[in-house]
Design an enzyme around this catalytic site. Structure first.
Site, PDB file in Angstrom:
ATOM      1  N   ALA A   1     -46.897  49.947 -62.632  1.00 57.78           N
ATOM      2  CA  ALA A   1     -46.530  48.781 -63.438  1.00 57.78           C
ATOM      3  C   ALA A   1     -47.617  48.392 -64.430  1.00 57.78           C
ATOM      4  O   ALA A   1     -47.396  47.556 -65.294  1.00 57.78           O
ATOM      5  CB  ALA A   1     -46.214  47.599 -62.520  1.00 57.78           C
ATOM      6  N   CYS A   2     -48.790  49.008 -64.325  1.00 58.98           N
ATOM      7  CA  CYS A   2     -49.946  48.662 -65.162  1.00 58.98           C
ATOM      8  C   CYS A   2     -50.051  49.622 -66.342  1.00 58.98           C
ATOM      9  O   CYS A   2     -50.158  50.840 -66.156  1.00 58.98           O
ATOM     10  CB  CYS A   2     -51.216  48.724 -64.324  1.00 58.98           C
ATOM     11  SG  CYS A   2     -52.736  48.552 -65.275  1.00 58.98           S
TER      12      CYS A   2
END
Length: 114
Positions: free
Chosen positions: A10-11
């Site tokens: 998600a980063c």
């Protein structure tokens, strides 16, 4: 050369770092999704130490309740214990190769150990 990345998909920075690793010839990438496979205390201590950081420097405040829990002013042992218990408290990504460990913010820092 083998490279291990402690990754959070998600980063954006973690994704960009992984892309650099995957695009570099001769690199065998091992991806550890640390939210699914949390750090051990010993491994986390080793990564932080080998990256030349303090636990506080590796602590993720944004998007967590770490500051509200008083971790921003806590000692290394308390921070690391909280990180082991709550993997989102670890800022990312860390990458380890035979040439060392880097906390890859920004992502181009990874090139130092390739």
């Amino acid at each position: 050369m083998k490279a291990v990345i402690w990754h959070n998909p998600a980063c954006g920075t973690s994704r960009k770092t992984l892309a650099i690793l995957e695009e570099t010839p001769g690199i065998e990438v091992e991806v550890v999704q640390y939210l699914k496979t949390p750090y051990t205390e010993a491994k986390l201590r080793q990564l932080i130490r080998d990256a030349g950081l303090t636990a506080r420097e590796a602590l993720r405040l944004r998007g967590t309740d770490a500051e509200e829990r008083g971790l921003a002013n806590a000692g290394d042992d308390a921070i690391i214990a909280a990180m082991v218990e709550n993997p989102p408290y670890v800022n990312r990504p860390f990458v380890e190769t035979d040439k060392g460990v880097r906390y890859c913010r920004p992502q181009d820092v990874v090139r130092e150990i390739l």
